[in-house]
Design a protein around this motif. Structure first.
Motif, short mmCIF file in Angstrom:
data_model
loop_
_atom_site.label_atom_id
_atom_site.label_comp_id
_atom_site.label_asym_id
_atom_site.label_seq_id
_atom_site.Cartn_x
_atom_site.Cartn_y
_atom_site.Cartn_z
N ILE A 9 2.67 1.78 -3.41
CA ILE A 9 1.77 2.24 -4.46
C ILE A 9 1.59 3.75 -4.34
O ILE A 9 1.68 4.48 -5.32
CB ILE A 9 0.41 1.51 -4.41
CG1 ILE A 9 0.58 0.07 -4.88
CG2 ILE A 9 -0.63 2.23 -5.28
CD1 ILE A 9 -0.65 -0.79 -4.65
N ASP A 41 7.85 0.38 -7.34
CA ASP A 41 7.47 -0.99 -7.67
C ASP A 41 8.11 -1.99 -6.70
O ASP A 41 8.77 -1.61 -5.74
CB ASP A 41 7.81 -1.31 -9.13
CG ASP A 41 9.30 -1.42 -9.41
OD1 ASP A 41 10.11 -1.45 -8.47
OD2 ASP A 41 9.66 -1.48 -10.61
N LEU A 101 -6.39 -0.96 -6.12
CA LEU A 101 -5.18 -1.52 -5.53
C LEU A 101 -5.05 -1.18 -4.06
O LEU A 101 -4.36 -1.87 -3.31
CB LEU A 101 -3.94 -1.03 -6.28
CG LEU A 101 -3.72 -1.66 -7.65
CD1 LEU A 101 -2.53 -1.01 -8.35
CD2 LEU A 101 -3.48 -3.14 -7.53
N LYS A 102 -5.71 -0.12 -3.62
CA LYS A 102 -5.68 0.23 -2.20
C LYS A 102 -6.44 -0.78 -1.36
O LYS A 102 -6.31 -0.82 -0.16
CB LYS A 102 -6.32 1.60 -1.98
CG LYS A 102 -5.55 2.75 -2.55
CD LYS A 102 -6.29 4.02 -2.21
CE LYS A 102 -5.81 5.18 -3.01
NZ LYS A 102 -6.58 6.38 -2.77
N LEU A 136 -0.94 3.49 -11.70
CA LEU A 136 -1.59 2.48 -10.84
C LEU A 136 -2.61 3.05 -9.84
O LEU A 136 -3.08 2.32 -8.98
CB LEU A 136 -0.57 1.65 -10.07
CG LEU A 136 0.38 0.81 -10.91
CD1 LEU A 136 1.34 0.06 -10.01
CD2 LEU A 136 -0.37 -0.16 -11.79
N ILE A 137 -2.97 4.30 -9.92
CA ILE A 137 -3.93 4.84 -8.96
C ILE A 137 -5.15 5.37 -9.72
O ILE A 137 -5.71 6.39 -9.40
CB ILE A 137 -3.29 5.94 -8.08
CG1 ILE A 137 -2.04 5.38 -7.43
CG2 ILE A 137 -4.25 6.43 -7.02
CD1 ILE A 137 -1.35 6.30 -6.48
N GLN A 148 0.82 -1.21 0.00
CA GLN A 148 0.00 0.00 0.00
C GLN A 148 0.85 1.26 0.00
O GLN A 148 0.61 2.19 -0.77
CB GLN A 148 -0.93 0.01 1.21
CG GLN A 148 -1.91 -1.13 1.25
CD GLN A 148 -2.75 -1.19 0.00
OE1 GLN A 148 -3.25 -0.18 -0.47
NE2 GLN A 148 -2.90 -2.37 -0.55
#
Length: 89
Positions: A35, A40, A74-75, A68-69, A32
């Motif tokens: 990100i 990475d 992904l969170k 990636l956000i 977390q």
């Protein structure tokens, strides 16, 4: 004598399981944080998004300019726990 071995094996199993679960928590937390920082799994910065194609497209969709956000999914990684193991999803 066998009684002591059995008790020791039970305690050792519990301690090992607790350690594995602690490691799982730390791995999930590290994912977390990385990100959010744009790093990475190899501790390298994400490549910047393309100024010509990606950033304008994301701006139109209100997704921002960080890799990636886009959706925030992904969170929401979580840990599936098992005895002596974990899976991060």
């Amino acid at each position: 004598m066998a009684k002591h071995f059995k008790a020791t094996a039970i305690i050792l199993g519990k301690v090992t399981n607790d350690m594995v679960q602690t490691i799982g928590n730390r791995v999930n937390t590290k994912i977390q944080k990385n990100i959010q920082r744009g790093i990475d799994v190899n501790n390298k910065k994400f490549e910047p998004l393309s100024e010509e194609t990606t950033i304008p497209e994301r701006s139109r969709k209100n997704f921002g300019n960080k890799p990636l956000i886009r959706t925030g999914k992904l969170k929401k990684t979580g840990i599936k726990r098992g005895r002596g193991q974990f899976t991060i999803k």
